[in-house]
Motif scaffolding. Structure first.
Motif, short mmCIF file in Angstrom:
data_model
loop_
_atom_site.label_atom_id
_atom_site.label_comp_id
_atom_site.label_asym_id
_atom_site.label_seq_id
_atom_site.Cartn_x
_atom_site.Cartn_y
_atom_site.Cartn_z
N ALA A 195 -10.53 0.47 -1.02
CA ALA A 195 -10.94 0.57 0.39
C ALA A 195 -9.77 0.17 1.28
O ALA A 195 -8.86 -0.54 0.84
CB ALA A 195 -12.13 -0.35 0.64
N MET A 196 -9.81 0.64 2.51
CA MET A 196 -8.79 0.28 3.47
C MET A 196 -9.45 -0.38 4.68
O MET A 196 -10.55 -0.01 5.02
CB MET A 196 -8.01 1.51 3.92
CG MET A 196 -6.91 1.95 2.99
SD MET A 196 -7.47 2.52 1.41
CE MET A 196 -8.37 3.96 1.84
N PRO A 197 -8.73 -1.33 5.28
CA PRO A 197 -7.47 -1.87 4.83
C PRO A 197 -7.66 -2.87 3.68
O PRO A 197 -8.68 -3.55 3.61
CB PRO A 197 -6.93 -2.60 6.06
CG PRO A 197 -8.15 -3.01 6.82
CD PRO A 197 -9.17 -1.93 6.57
N THR A 198 -6.68 -2.93 2.82
CA THR A 198 -6.62 -3.95 1.79
C THR A 198 -5.26 -4.63 1.91
O THR A 198 -4.24 -3.96 2.06
CB THR A 198 -6.78 -3.35 0.38
OG1 THR A 198 -8.09 -2.81 0.25
CG2 THR A 198 -6.58 -4.41 -0.71
N PHE A 199 -5.28 -5.95 1.84
CA PHE A 199 -4.06 -6.74 1.92
C PHE A 199 -3.86 -7.44 0.59
O PHE A 199 -4.77 -8.09 0.08
CB PHE A 199 -4.16 -7.75 3.06
CG PHE A 199 -4.30 -7.09 4.39
CD1 PHE A 199 -3.19 -6.74 5.13
CD2 PHE A 199 -5.55 -6.75 4.88
CE1 PHE A 199 -3.31 -6.09 6.35
CE2 PHE A 199 -5.70 -6.10 6.10
CZ PHE A 199 -4.58 -5.77 6.83
N VAL A 200 -2.67 -7.28 0.02
CA VAL A 200 -2.35 -7.89 -1.27
C VAL A 200 -1.19 -8.85 -1.07
O VAL A 200 -0.17 -8.50 -0.47
CB VAL A 200 -2.00 -6.80 -2.31
CG1 VAL A 200 -1.52 -7.44 -3.61
CG2 VAL A 200 -3.20 -5.90 -2.57
#
Length: 112
Positions: free
Chosen positions: A79-84
């Motif tokens: 899914a967006m947004p995803t922060f890693v």
């Protein structure tokens, strides 16, 4: 007085090869997985730029999931947004959704 535009400190990843180079050569990385059609992702871009200006010792990367599908797949982006958040090339945290306060908190916890 007109405000001068600052040079961006967010680097857009252009290929899987540049992804590998970025994440293996830098110890602290925050990645914003985005898509041009995703309004919450696009809305987070200015905040992500602010984070990059605030945390100068961390590399901030932008990955368009439609342009670099193999990286999105490898990082299991659903899914967006995803922060890693990554340290020494390994994922240490992942946050799905547009939550600026939580992103800042997690950056402080991981890299503070």
């Amino acid at each position: 007085m007109e405000r001068q535009k600052m040079k961006s400190r967010v680097f857009k990843v252009a290929s899987a090869q540049s992804w590998d180079s970025f994440v293996t050569q830098t110890s602290s990385v925050v990645v914003h997985f985005t898509a041009s059609w995703c309004r919450p992702s696009v809305a987070m871009n200015p905040f992500f730029e602010e984070l990059a200006l605030t945390y100068k010792n961390i590399l901030f990367l932008l990955v368009d999931v439609d342009e670099i599908k193999e990286v999105a797949s490898k990082m299991e982006i659903k899914a967006m947004p995803t922060f890693v958040l990554m340290k020494e090339g390994s994922q240490v945290d992942k946050l799905v959704g547009a939550n600026p306060l939580e992103i800042k908190k997690r950056i402080d916890e991981a890299f503070g």
